[in-house]
Design a protein around this motif. Structure first.
Motif, mmCIF file in Angstrom:
data_model
loop_
_atom_site.group_PDB
_atom_site.id
_atom_site.type_symbol
_atom_site.label_atom_id
_atom_site.label_comp_id
_atom_site.label_asym_id
_atom_site.label_seq_id
_atom_site.Cartn_x
_atom_site.Cartn_y
_atom_site.Cartn_z
ATOM 1 N N MET A 1 0.873 -1.435 -0.193
ATOM 2 C CA MET A 1 0.040 0.060 0.077
ATOM 3 C C MET A 1 0.618 1.235 0.083
ATOM 4 O O MET A 1 1.942 1.256 0.698
ATOM 5 C CB MET A 1 -0.908 -0.169 1.339
ATOM 6 N N LYS A 2 0.478 2.230 -0.710
ATOM 7 C CA LYS A 2 1.312 3.641 -0.672
ATOM 8 C C LYS A 2 1.008 4.339 0.776
ATOM 9 O O LYS A 2 0.070 4.705 1.066
ATOM 10 C CB LYS A 2 0.643 4.330 -1.895
ATOM 11 N N ALA A 3 2.179 4.228 1.294
ATOM 12 C CA ALA A 3 2.230 5.037 2.416
ATOM 13 C C ALA A 3 2.012 6.739 2.218
ATOM 14 O O ALA A 3 1.279 7.283 2.908
ATOM 15 C CB ALA A 3 3.267 4.757 3.210
ATOM 16 N N ILE A 4 2.677 7.056 1.096
ATOM 17 C CA ILE A 4 2.932 8.682 0.867
ATOM 18 C C ILE A 4 2.823 8.401 -0.562
ATOM 19 O O ILE A 4 3.510 7.762 -1.154
ATOM 20 C CB ILE A 4 4.142 9.105 1.210
ATOM 21 N N LYS A 5 2.164 9.477 -1.181
ATOM 22 C CA LYS A 5 1.915 9.669 -2.509
ATOM 23 C C LYS A 5 2.025 11.394 -2.610
ATOM 24 O O LYS A 5 1.172 11.944 -2.156
ATOM 25 C CB LYS A 5 0.806 9.125 -2.914
ATOM 26 N N ALA A 6 2.772 11.810 -3.556
ATOM 27 C CA ALA A 6 2.865 13.146 -3.727
ATOM 28 C C ALA A 6 2.752 13.591 -5.319
ATOM 29 O O ALA A 6 3.231 12.712 -6.004
ATOM 30 C CB ALA A 6 4.038 13.786 -3.323
ATOM 31 N N ARG A 7 1.714 14.131 -5.768
ATOM 32 C CA ARG A 7 1.351 14.390 -7.218
ATOM 33 C C ARG A 7 1.546 15.598 -7.604
ATOM 34 O O ARG A 7 1.052 16.641 -7.010
ATOM 35 C CB ARG A 7 0.043 13.705 -7.549
ATOM 36 N N ASN A 8 2.384 15.989 -8.339
ATOM 37 C CA ASN A 8 2.840 17.506 -9.023
ATOM 38 C C ASN A 8 2.774 18.380 -7.931
ATOM 39 O O ASN A 8 2.371 19.468 -7.747
ATOM 40 C CB ASN A 8 1.710 17.925 -10.175
ATOM 41 N N LEU A 9 3.682 17.926 -6.724
ATOM 42 C CA LEU A 9 3.894 18.891 -5.618
ATOM 43 C C LEU A 9 5.056 19.824 -5.909
ATOM 44 O O LEU A 9 5.894 19.601 -6.487
ATOM 45 C CB LEU A 9 4.460 17.976 -4.577
ATOM 46 N N GLY A 51 3.432 16.862 6.667
ATOM 47 C CA GLY A 51 2.419 17.795 7.061
ATOM 48 C C GLY A 51 2.598 19.037 7.773
ATOM 49 O O GLY A 51 1.704 19.839 8.219
ATOM 50 N N ILE A 52 3.735 19.247 7.988
ATOM 51 C CA ILE A 52 4.386 20.419 8.692
ATOM 52 C C ILE A 52 4.091 21.563 7.921
ATOM 53 O O ILE A 52 3.851 22.873 8.246
ATOM 54 C CB ILE A 52 6.001 20.192 9.028
ATOM 55 N N LEU A 53 4.414 21.691 6.752
ATOM 56 C CA LEU A 53 4.057 22.527 5.504
ATOM 57 C C LEU A 53 2.683 22.388 4.952
ATOM 58 O O LEU A 53 2.385 21.228 4.514
ATOM 59 C CB LEU A 53 5.020 22.885 4.645
ATOM 60 N N ASN A 54 2.028 23.268 4.784
ATOM 61 C CA ASN A 54 0.461 23.112 4.148
ATOM 62 C C ASN A 54 0.618 22.937 2.809
ATOM 63 O O ASN A 54 1.136 24.018 2.062
ATOM 64 C CB ASN A 54 -0.324 24.379 4.360
ATOM 65 N N CYS A 55 0.345 21.642 1.875
ATOM 66 C CA CYS A 55 0.794 21.437 0.583
ATOM 67 C C CYS A 55 -0.312 20.912 0.121
ATOM 68 O O CYS A 55 -0.874 20.017 0.865
ATOM 69 C CB CYS A 55 2.140 20.715 0.495
ATOM 70 N N ARG A 56 -0.579 21.010 -1.235
ATOM 71 C CA ARG A 56 -1.733 20.148 -1.906
ATOM 72 C C ARG A 56 -1.144 19.029 -2.460
ATOM 73 O O ARG A 56 0.164 19.383 -2.894
ATOM 74 C CB ARG A 56 -2.335 21.088 -2.886
ATOM 75 N N GLY A 57 -1.598 18.036 -3.018
ATOM 76 C CA GLY A 57 -1.291 16.892 -3.785
ATOM 77 C C GLY A 57 -0.580 15.859 -2.833
ATOM 78 O O GLY A 57 0.160 15.103 -3.523
ATOM 79 N N VAL A 58 -0.555 15.736 -1.594
ATOM 80 C CA VAL A 58 -0.062 14.655 -0.945
ATOM 81 C C VAL A 58 -1.114 14.018 -0.093
ATOM 82 O O VAL A 58 -2.097 14.491 0.275
ATOM 83 C CB VAL A 58 0.743 15.394 0.226
ATOM 84 N N GLU A 59 -0.932 12.528 -0.247
ATOM 85 C CA GLU A 59 -1.976 11.810 0.260
ATOM 86 C C GLU A 59 -1.083 10.647 1.273
ATOM 87 O O GLU A 59 0.209 10.615 0.953
ATOM 88 C CB GLU A 59 -2.522 10.617 -0.889
ATOM 89 N N VAL A 60 -1.453 10.465 2.474
ATOM 90 C CA VAL A 60 -1.069 9.763 3.225
ATOM 91 C C VAL A 60 -2.179 8.318 3.379
ATOM 92 O O VAL A 60 -3.140 8.579 3.956
ATOM 93 C CB VAL A 60 -0.690 10.272 4.540
ATOM 94 N N PHE A 61 -1.685 7.111 2.933
ATOM 95 C CA PHE A 61 -2.331 5.887 3.024
ATOM 96 C C PHE A 61 -3.634 6.370 2.286
ATOM 97 O O PHE A 61 -4.813 5.774 2.727
ATOM 98 C CB PHE A 61 -2.651 5.365 4.524
ATOM 99 N N GLY A 62 -3.618 6.915 1.240
ATOM 100 C CA GLY A 62 -4.730 6.949 0.274
ATOM 101 C C GLY A 62 -5.602 8.084 0.583
ATOM 102 O O GLY A 62 -6.693 8.298 -0.198
ATOM 103 N N LYS A 63 -5.312 8.811 1.555
ATOM 104 C CA LYS A 63 -6.230 10.063 2.075
ATOM 105 C C LYS A 63 -5.483 11.479 2.166
ATOM 106 O O LYS A 63 -4.364 11.356 2.421
ATOM 107 C CB LYS A 63 -6.687 9.681 3.346
ATOM 108 N N PRO A 64 -6.105 12.392 1.360
ATOM 109 C CA PRO A 64 -5.533 13.708 1.328
ATOM 110 C C PRO A 64 -4.737 14.074 2.620
ATOM 111 O O PRO A 64 -5.642 13.945 3.660
ATOM 112 C CB PRO A 64 -6.484 14.599 0.788
ATOM 113 N N ILE A 65 -3.639 14.433 2.871
ATOM 114 C CA ILE A 65 -3.267 14.755 4.186
ATOM 115 C C ILE A 65 -4.001 15.955 4.844
ATOM 116 O O ILE A 65 -3.837 15.704 5.978
ATOM 117 C CB ILE A 65 -1.633 15.181 3.826
#
Length: 248
Positions: A1-9, A51-65
């Motif tokens: 399972m994907k622990a972390i996924k970042a797309r076009n970050l 999650g320290i910096l507020n960014c879009r495009g990051v998922e943690v275990f399939g859920k947006p951070i």
């Protein structure tokens, strides 16, 4: 399972682009080392995906951070900064802070046991009652890692955790990270010591100017990568099956 996924970050500080279109997927149980020169964006990437910096495009275990509460995220991700700041608390109480996502008004027996395990695992139980502002830089670094372990996270993120540590302590930290990964946890570590990373990690991401230049296992370790990323010529030899990078 994907622990972390970042797309076009992407991420900017005061209008200056630090990360540019990062795409990264980290599987559960992986040990990933992020490498590159100063200013490449390594620490910023770690702060974004933790999650320290507020960014879009990051998922943690399939859920947006951003859909996690701070407490929920702290039960999943533990972050160790480059430097643990000293204070007027004891080592024990500082490590106990790692249990805040679980604690009520008072620490439970489980909380205290988690702290004890973390102290023993880092080899610092002997000075648990010492005030942190009396510690050396290397001892403080171990306290920071112990606090992260006390969180009992699924993902352990560390920013240059071997800084200020002697050779023996460096090896202990890297072995601990490898054990954490072997037990099913995910480790993402920013490092400057290339050879230490190559000895212990299973996957390597090389960054330069806010972008990922190379991503993979030992098969990507070519002199051309080091020339492109660091601007140095190297030879890569094997010593007892471990790759060793030597600048020439």
């Amino acid at each position: 399972m994907k622990a972390i996924k970042a797309r076009n970050l992407s991420f900017s500080y005061n209008g200056a682009d630090v990360l540019k279109g990062i795409n990264l997927e980290v599987e559960e149980g992986e040990f990933l080392a992020i490498l590159g020169p100063n200013g490449a964006g390594k620490s910023t990437l770690l702060k974004c995906i933790s999650g320290i910096l507020n960014c879009r495009g990051v998922e943690v275990f399939g859920k947006p951070i951003g859909e996690y509460s701070r407490n929920e995220l702290a039960r999943i991700i533990a972050y160790v900064p480059q430097r643990t700041e000293p204070g007027f608390m004891t080592v024990f109480d500082t490590v106990l802070l790692g249990r805040r996502p679980y604690m009520g008004l008072r620490p439970s027996k489980k909380d205290l046991e988690a702290v004890k395990r973390a102290l023993e695992r880092m080899g610092i139980a002997g000075f648990a009652l010492k005030i942190t502002n009396k510690l050396s830089g290397g001892e403080l670094q171990k306290v920071g890692i112990a606090r992260a372990l006390a969180q009992e996270p699924k993902i352990l993120m560390m920013d240059e955790p071997t800084n200020n540590l002697d050779i023996r302590s460096q090896l202990e930290v890297m072995r601990l990270a490898r054990e954490f990964s072997a037990e099913g946890g995910t480790v993402i570590m920013v490092m400057h010591d290339v050879n230490l990373a190559l000895r212990f990690a299973g996957r390597f991401v090389f960054m330069k100017n806010g972008k990922i230049v190379a991503d993979g296992g030992r098969e990507i370790l070519k002199p051309s990568i080091f020339r492109e990323v660091y601007g140095v010529d190297v030879i890569i030899e094997e010593v007892r099956g471990i790759p060793l990078v030597v600048p020439v």
